[in-house]
Design an enzyme around this catalytic site. Structure first.
Site, mmCIF file in Angstrom:
data_model
loop_
_atom_site.group_PDB
_atom_site.id
_atom_site.type_symbol
_atom_site.label_atom_id
_atom_site.label_comp_id
_atom_site.label_asym_id
_atom_site.label_seq_id
_atom_site.Cartn_x
_atom_site.Cartn_y
_atom_site.Cartn_z
ATOM 1 N N TRP A 1 7.931 -3.833 3.278
ATOM 2 C CA TRP A 1 7.512 -2.456 2.978
ATOM 3 C C TRP A 1 7.595 -1.577 4.207
ATOM 4 C CZ3 TRP A 1 8.346 -1.104 -1.587
ATOM 5 C CH2 TRP A 1 8.116 -1.978 -2.662
ATOM 6 N N ASP B 1 0.062 2.748 4.846
ATOM 7 C CA ASP B 1 0.450 2.440 3.466
ATOM 8 C C ASP B 1 -0.481 1.337 2.968
ATOM 9 O OD1 ASP B 1 1.492 1.531 1.103
ATOM 10 O OD2 ASP B 1 3.490 1.073 1.890
ATOM 11 N N LYS C 1 -1.658 -1.722 -7.879
ATOM 12 C CA LYS C 1 -2.186 -2.979 -7.361
ATOM 13 C C LYS C 1 -3.697 -3.037 -7.565
ATOM 14 C CE LYS C 1 2.040 -3.149 -5.487
ATOM 15 N NZ LYS C 1 2.853 -2.444 -4.525
HETATM 16 C C1 LIG Z 1 4.072 -1.942 -4.069
HETATM 17 C C2 LIG Z 1 4.157 -1.373 -2.717
HETATM 18 C C3 LIG Z 1 4.942 -0.252 -2.421
HETATM 19 C C4 LIG Z 1 5.823 0.410 -3.450
HETATM 20 O O1 LIG Z 1 5.051 1.088 -4.361
HETATM 21 P P1 LIG Z 1 5.728 1.987 -5.497
HETATM 22 O O2 LIG Z 1 4.522 2.636 -6.081
HETATM 23 O O3 LIG Z 1 6.443 1.063 -6.427
HETATM 24 O O4 LIG Z 1 6.645 2.954 -4.851
HETATM 25 C C5 LIG Z 1 4.939 0.241 -1.137
HETATM 26 N N1 LIG Z 1 4.196 -0.323 -0.179
HETATM 27 C C6 LIG Z 1 3.413 -1.409 -0.418
HETATM 28 C C7 LIG Z 1 2.612 -1.999 0.695
HETATM 29 C C8 LIG Z 1 3.377 -1.961 -1.688
HETATM 30 O O5 LIG Z 1 2.599 -3.036 -1.923
#
Ligand SMILES: *Cc1c(COP(=O)(O)O)cnc(C)c1O
Length: 359
Positions: A102, A171, A195
């Site tokens: 990521w 993030d 999540k």
């Molecule tokens: C799942 C995830 C993403 C991507 O998320 P989307 O909502 O599908 O764009 C980005 N960063 C992390 C750490 C993630 O777990």
């Protein structure tokens, strides 16, 4: 109706109580005769649902008035662009930490807008650890420092927050709400909802107010934090149903005792799984002990020719979505807030039996 145990990395398990309430309210929300999905986002009903979701979220995370909370769309991936577009200001460079898949995606996107200085990377170690802070090559001219507190794919988590002179951007897609954090240590936090927050389609951004209002002129209106904040996240039609459901999750979390209680629960759950993996000669987790994720636990079998059988038998036992990400292989159990002790117990006994039958 038989509910199975869902270990999906995302969209992930939701609390059963929340799903029950949503289904009870689906056709007729609180005597209105309408579904939440059918209501105008300008209606008093939706405005109250969004306000309650925001105030519960602020309470859970202890967010001060110095920060705006935005309910956006486009997933965390859209924030990979929105962050540099909004925060660069007069600067031309930003610092990024590379600890996994990521981080890499965030870096790739940021390179469209600025010079990316990768301050540290664990790619040489297959993303199994976090580079020591004293080795980071920080740049004084950076507009901000971006990092990924929990790498969902590698199962690597920071248990400390970088202290630097520039705003810290995180993030938190797969770690938000799993334990208390001090929001005041951050300039900006973002997270896709699917999540630990609620259904896909909602992205939450927590941004320090003084960092808004200096978006690049090319910034699409929909990505401009100031515009979204000025319009209470309703510049256009927000994802009303996803916000409603996230609101139910926030109420559920409050009832469970908030994030301190979640941390206790999550540490115990993850601790049991790692302990079992470490004690076994059949399963292994490659991540450095001090950086093992509480939410995403990758593991491999001693003999990877058994991977398919493991997954097939797990499915049959009602343990779903244990396949590891294609970039790392093996297995991954995502054990977010909504994954119960029972689910974890059932997973461990399944793993024990599988190991025993192969020994
Ligand atoms: C799942 C995830 C993403 C991507 O998320 P989307 O909502 O599908 O764009 C980005 N960063 C992390 C750490 C993630 O777990």
């Amino acid at each position: 109706m038989a509910r199975v145990h869902n270990f999906c990395a995302g969209p992930a398990a939701l609390p059963e109580e929340v799903l029950k309430q949503a289904s009870e309210e689906l056709l007729d929300w609180q005597g209105s005769g309408l579904s939440i999905m059918e209501m105008s986002h300008r209606s008093a009903e939706i405005v109250s649902v969004v306000e309650k979701a925001e105030s519960d979220f602020r309470e859970l995370m202890n967010i001060s008035d110095d920060y705006a909370v935005l309910f956006l769309q486009g997933g965390a991936s859209t924030q990979f662009s929105a962050v540099p577009l909004n925060l660069l200001g007069d600067k031309t460079t930003a610092d990024y930490v590379n600890t996994g898949q990521w981080s890499k995606k965030a870096i790739k996107e940021a390179k469209r807008y600025c010079d990316v200085n990768v301050v540290a990377s664990s790619e040489g170690d297959n993303f199994t650890n976090i580079p020591a802070f004293d080795s980071w090559q920080l740049n004084k001219e950076a507009a901000y420092l971006h990092y990924t507190p929990n790498e969902t794919i590698g199962g690597v988590e920071f248990f400390w927050t970088p202290e630097v002179d520039v705003p810290v951007v995180a993030d938190m897609s797969s770690t938000i709400l799993s334990r208390p954090i001090d929001v005041n240590q951050f300039g900006l936090i973002y997270a896709g909802a699917q999540k630990n927050i609620g259904p896909a389609g909602l992205t939450i951004v927590i941004v320090r107010k003084d960092l808004m209002g200096k978006a690049q002129s090319m910034t699409p209106t929909m990505l401009d934090y100031q515009t979204m904040a000025d319009n209470d996240s309703m510049y256009n039609t927000p994802p009303t149903y996803s916000i409603y459901l996230a609101g139910l999750v926030f109420a559920w979390l409050k009832e469970k005792g908030g994030l301190a209680a979640m941390e206790k629960f999550n540490r115990a759950k993850a601790g049991r799984l790692y302990q079992y993996i470490d004690d076994s000669a059949f399963y292994a987790n490659p991540v450095a002990l001090d950086s093992r994720s509480l939410m995403n636990v990758p593991f491999t079998l001693a003999d990877d020719s058994l991977d398919k059988t493991f997954l097939k038998e797990a499915d049959a036992a009602g343990l779903l979505n244990l396949k590891g990400h294609r970039s790392v292989g093996g297995m991954r159990a995502s054990i977010y807030n909504a994954v119960s002790d029972q689910a974890l117990d059932d997973l461990i006994s399944f793993m024990k039996n599988f190991e025993k039958n192969r020994a």
